[in-house]
Enzyme design. Structure first.
Site, PDB file in Angstrom:
ATOM      1  N   GLY A 264      10.071  12.903  12.409  1.00  0.00           N
ATOM      2  CA  GLY A 264      10.748  12.214  11.313  1.00  0.00           C
ATOM      3  C   GLY A 264      11.792  11.192  11.686  1.00  0.00           C
ATOM      4  O   GLY A 264      12.287  10.469  10.812  1.00  0.00           O
ATOM      5  N   PRO A 299       7.897  14.098  17.348  1.00  0.00           N
ATOM      6  CA  PRO A 299       8.111  12.714  16.920  1.00  0.00           C
ATOM      7  C   PRO A 299       6.826  11.887  16.999  1.00  0.00           C
ATOM      8  O   PRO A 299       6.009  12.074  17.904  1.00  0.00           O
ATOM      9  CB  PRO A 299       9.122  12.198  17.948  1.00  0.00           C
ATOM     10  CG  PRO A 299       8.848  13.001  19.176  1.00  0.00           C
ATOM     11  CD  PRO A 299       8.343  14.342  18.727  1.00  0.00           C
ATOM     12  N   GLY A 300       6.654  11.003  16.062  1.00  0.00           N
ATOM     13  CA  GLY A 300       5.530  10.074  16.095  1.00  0.00           C
ATOM     14  C   GLY A 300       6.055   8.648  16.082  1.00  0.00           C
ATOM     15  O   GLY A 300       6.079   7.952  17.091  1.00  0.00           O
ATOM     16  N   ARG A 337       1.251  -0.198   4.974  1.00  0.00           N
ATOM     17  CA  ARG A 337       2.611   0.307   4.693  1.00  0.00           C
ATOM     18  C   ARG A 337       3.369  -0.488   3.633  1.00  0.00           C
ATOM     19  O   ARG A 337       3.985   0.108   2.747  1.00  0.00           O
ATOM     20  CB  ARG A 337       3.434   0.415   5.985  1.00  0.00           C
ATOM     21  CG  ARG A 337       2.798   1.353   7.040  1.00  0.00           C
ATOM     22  CD  ARG A 337       3.753   1.732   8.163  1.00  0.00           C
ATOM     23  NE  ARG A 337       4.799   2.597   7.663  1.00  0.00           N
ATOM     24  CZ  ARG A 337       6.018   2.220   7.383  1.00  0.00           C
ATOM     25  NH1 ARG A 337       6.386   0.970   7.612  1.00  0.00           N
ATOM     26  NH2 ARG A 337       6.892   3.063   6.905  1.00  0.00           N
ATOM     27  N   CYS A 369      -8.138  -8.508  -2.754  1.00  0.00           N
ATOM     28  CA  CYS A 369      -8.037  -8.800  -4.191  1.00  0.00           C
ATOM     29  C   CYS A 369      -7.191  -7.773  -4.930  1.00  0.00           C
ATOM     30  O   CYS A 369      -7.676  -7.076  -5.828  1.00  0.00           O
ATOM     31  CB  CYS A 369      -9.430  -8.888  -4.776  1.00  0.00           C
ATOM     32  SG  CYS A 369     -10.345 -10.186  -3.966  1.00  0.00           S
ATOM     33  N   GLU A 370      -5.950  -7.646  -4.512  1.00  0.00           N
ATOM     34  CA  GLU A 370      -4.981  -6.800  -5.208  1.00  0.00           C
ATOM     35  C   GLU A 370      -3.614  -7.441  -5.047  1.00  0.00           C
ATOM     36  O   GLU A 370      -3.280  -7.903  -3.945  1.00  0.00           O
ATOM     37  CB  GLU A 370      -4.916  -5.390  -4.586  1.00  0.00           C
ATOM     38  CG  GLU A 370      -6.199  -4.619  -4.699  1.00  0.00           C
ATOM     39  CD  GLU A 370      -5.992  -3.114  -4.583  1.00  0.00           C
ATOM     40  OE1 GLU A 370      -4.873  -2.620  -4.828  1.00  0.00           O
ATOM     41  OE2 GLU A 370      -6.970  -2.446  -4.248  1.00  0.00           O
TER      42      GLU A 370
HETATM   43  N1  LLP Z   1       5.112  16.567  12.254  1.00  0.00           N
HETATM   44  C1  LLP Z   1       4.512  16.713  11.061  1.00  0.00           C
HETATM   45  C2  LLP Z   1       4.142  18.058  10.606  1.00  0.00           C
HETATM   46  C3  LLP Z   1       4.257  15.585  10.261  1.00  0.00           C
HETATM   47  O1  LLP Z   1       3.666  15.733   9.060  1.00  0.00           O
HETATM   48  C4  LLP Z   1       4.629  14.297  10.717  1.00  0.00           C
HETATM   49  C5  LLP Z   1       4.380  13.102   9.907  1.00  0.00           C
HETATM   50  C6  LLP Z   1       5.234  14.200  11.978  1.00  0.00           C
HETATM   51  C7  LLP Z   1       5.476  15.359  12.720  1.00  0.00           C
HETATM   52  C8  LLP Z   1       5.650  12.891  12.575  1.00  0.00           C
HETATM   53  O2  LLP Z   1       6.597  12.236  11.823  1.00  0.00           O
HETATM   54  P1  LLP Z   1       7.299  10.906  12.384  1.00  0.00           P
HETATM   55  O3  LLP Z   1       8.110  11.312  13.580  1.00  0.00           O
HETATM   56  O4  LLP Z   1       6.224   9.947  12.751  1.00  0.00           O
HETATM   57  O5  LLP Z   1       8.115  10.431  11.268  1.00  0.00           O
HETATM   58  N2  LLP Z   1       2.283   7.074   6.882  1.00  0.00           N
HETATM   59  C9  LLP Z   1       3.710   7.184   6.684  1.00  0.00           C
HETATM   60  C10 LLP Z   1       4.319   8.306   7.510  1.00  0.00           C
HETATM   61  C11 LLP Z   1       3.687   9.649   7.247  1.00  0.00           C
HETATM   62  C12 LLP Z   1       4.234  10.767   8.102  1.00  0.00           C
HETATM   63  C13 LLP Z   1       3.444  12.014   7.932  1.00  0.00           C
HETATM   64  N3  LLP Z   1       3.860  13.116   8.739  1.00  0.00           N
HETATM   65  C14 LLP Z   1       4.361   5.843   6.989  1.00  0.00           C
HETATM   66  O6  LLP Z   1       3.653   4.897   7.315  1.00  0.00           O
HETATM   67  O7  LLP Z   1       5.570   5.693   6.863  1.00  0.00           O
END
Ligand code: LLP
Length: 442
Positions: A264, A299-300, A337, A369-370
């Site tokens: 997150g 983290p992602g 996004r 087309c949106e």
């Molecule tokens: N762990 C779990 C259980 C999750 O559901 C997620 C993200 C993460 C870790 C990684 O979160 P991060 O560190 O990346 O914030 N598509 C959306 C974001 C969706 C996130 C879903 N879950 C966007 O483009 O903002």
């Protein structure tokens, strides 16, 4: 905090100069234009065409090491599990495998991709509220390190599957701490009304039940309160609740070995203040330091988001009575996004000359087309002629992975830049692929 909006305020938006200055892997060269780690992005656009995603391996690596260092500083035992959903290209996963980072996966597909890229099963955490029986069997067959269970129903299902095979699953219960991460509504996951996790007040009973179920060994707790979090307070609240729960469980005679703190961590799309990994690590330490736990993070975005750009060409500039529409060859099917979350992404020209021209407000759109196919409204940009190229910034996370072929637009190519060399890591989808899976009915 309101979600960042793509409805701009040119008086507070960072300038092109500020955006580039805040991203040292990007730099303008007077002749070659915008460089990513020394490689002219225009050369990639010429060779591979647009739209194309380009990733800086060095930036991902550096961010990974910075995050790990921040966790190491705490002197706690913290393992990192990269959230595969942010960018699931094998090149990205292999980079994290080489950094000895594990993976957080949410589907059988992600599990297999992580394994394919060389991430050991023991370093894989499997999250998600709707793992199918087939996916749970796959996780058990691979003996993944930990399965984060999100409901009593899932716990029963997993127990039956594991017991039938005579194996024991290491399980953490994902707790919904009922905190508001103050992020975009669609990506907040820790409020009582969200579909995720086990309600805090039901957790102790379910944990005790888990300990008595065949095929289940409860090893700890997990939480994940949302994504693109820019404020430490919700993390602190969530961690305090989880720490309190861990102590309750131990008082009840139950073993709690590990806490998965989730992902997150937000990034500064708009150069806004963000939470540093050091601050996150300090919050983890404050909550958990005296509990003798193994900790994990997932983290992602923070690891890969800033490291990617989406290259696009200007198809034409449509003059109207209002602001000009800059029409790109990239669209919401590529980067969803802005359309989906009103997200703000920096947009900069590749040409150094263009970057210096005085900006004027424009609306940047794709050809889909949106009306929602809008990357930016009222954005201060230098005048861009047809064929000019731009880079949409911070597109390394939740970019290519969320692409679709809407409007029969093939998936864009993806390019890797490492040590001043570039290579294609995912081919542009051939146009024929758009109908290869189709069958005409008899
Ligand atoms: N762990 C779990 C259980 C999750 O559901 C997620 C993200 C993460 C870790 C990684 O979160 P991060 O560190 O990346 O914030 N598509 C959306 C974001 C969706 C996130 C879903 N879950 C966007 O483009 O903002």
């Amino acid at each position: 905090m309101a979600a960042a909006s793509h409805r701009n305020d040119p008086t507070t938006d960072p300038s092109i100069h500020d955006l580039i200055a805040g991203r040292p892997w990007l730099r303008y060269h007077a002749m070659d234009g915008l460089l990513l780690d020394g490689v002219p992005l225009a050369a990639i656009a010429d060779a591979v065409a647009t739209p194309t995603w380009v990733y800086s391996a060095a930036t991902m690596r550096a961010r990974c090491r910075a995050l790990t260092a921040a966790m190491t500083e705490t002197a706690l035992d913290v393992s990192t599990h990269y959230a595969v959903k942010a960018n699931d290209s094998l090149a990205v996963l292999a980079l994290f495998a080489a950094e000895a980072v594990g993976a957080d996966v949410v589907s059988g597909g992600e599990l297999l991709k992580a394994r394919q890229a060389g991430i050991p099963a023991s370093r894989i955490v499997y999250s998600g509220i709707g793992k199918s029986a087939a996916e749970l069997r796959l996780a058990l067959a691979h003996d993944v390190g930990q399965i984060n269970v999100e409901s009593a129903e899932e716990l029963a299902m997993l127990s039956a599957l594991a017991a039938a095979d005579g194996i024991t699953a290491r399980v953490a219960l994902r707790i919904n701490p009922d905190v508001d991460a103050a992020t975009n509504d669609k990506i907040a996951t820790g409020r009582a009304t969200d579909k995720f996790g086990i309600a805090h007040h039901e957790a102790a009973a379910l944990y005790a039940q888990a300990a008595s179920l065949p095929g289940i060994r409860p090893v700890g707790l997990a939480t994940h309160i949302g994504s693109q979090i820019l404020d430490l307070a919700p993390y602190r609240d969530a961690f305090a609740r989880i720490a309190g729960l861990a102590q309750t469980l131990r008082r009840n005679g139950l073993a709690v070995e590990t806490v998965d703190c989730g992902g997150g961590l937000g990034i500064a799309y708009r150069n806004e203040p963000a939470v540093s990994p050091t601050a996150l690590a300090a919050a983890m330490k404050a909550a958990f330091h005296n509990l003798d736990l193994r900790l994990a993070i997932e983290p992602g975005r923070w690891l890969v988001g800033p490291a990617g750009v989406l290259l696009a060409s200007v198809v034409l500039v449509k003059r109207t009575a209002q602001q000009p529409f800059v029409v790109l060859d990239a669209a919401m099917n590529d980067l969803v996004r802005p359309a989906m979350y009103d997200a703000w992404h920096g947009i900069v020209p590749l040409s150094a000359t263009d970057a210096l021209a005085p900006p004027r407000p424009a609306t940047v759109v794709g050809p889909v087309c949106e009306t929602g196919d809008t990357f930016a409204r009222n954005r201060a940009l230098p005048p861009l002629a047809g064929n000019a190229c731009v880079a949409i910034l911070d597109a390394g996370a939740y970019g290519a992975v969320m692409s679709s072929t809407y409007n029969a637009r093939p998936l864009a190519a993806e390019v890797w830049v490492d040590a001043e060399r570039w290579s294609v890591i995912r081919d542009r989808q051939p146009i024929e692929a758009l109908w290869q899976r189709d069958r005409l009915p008899p």
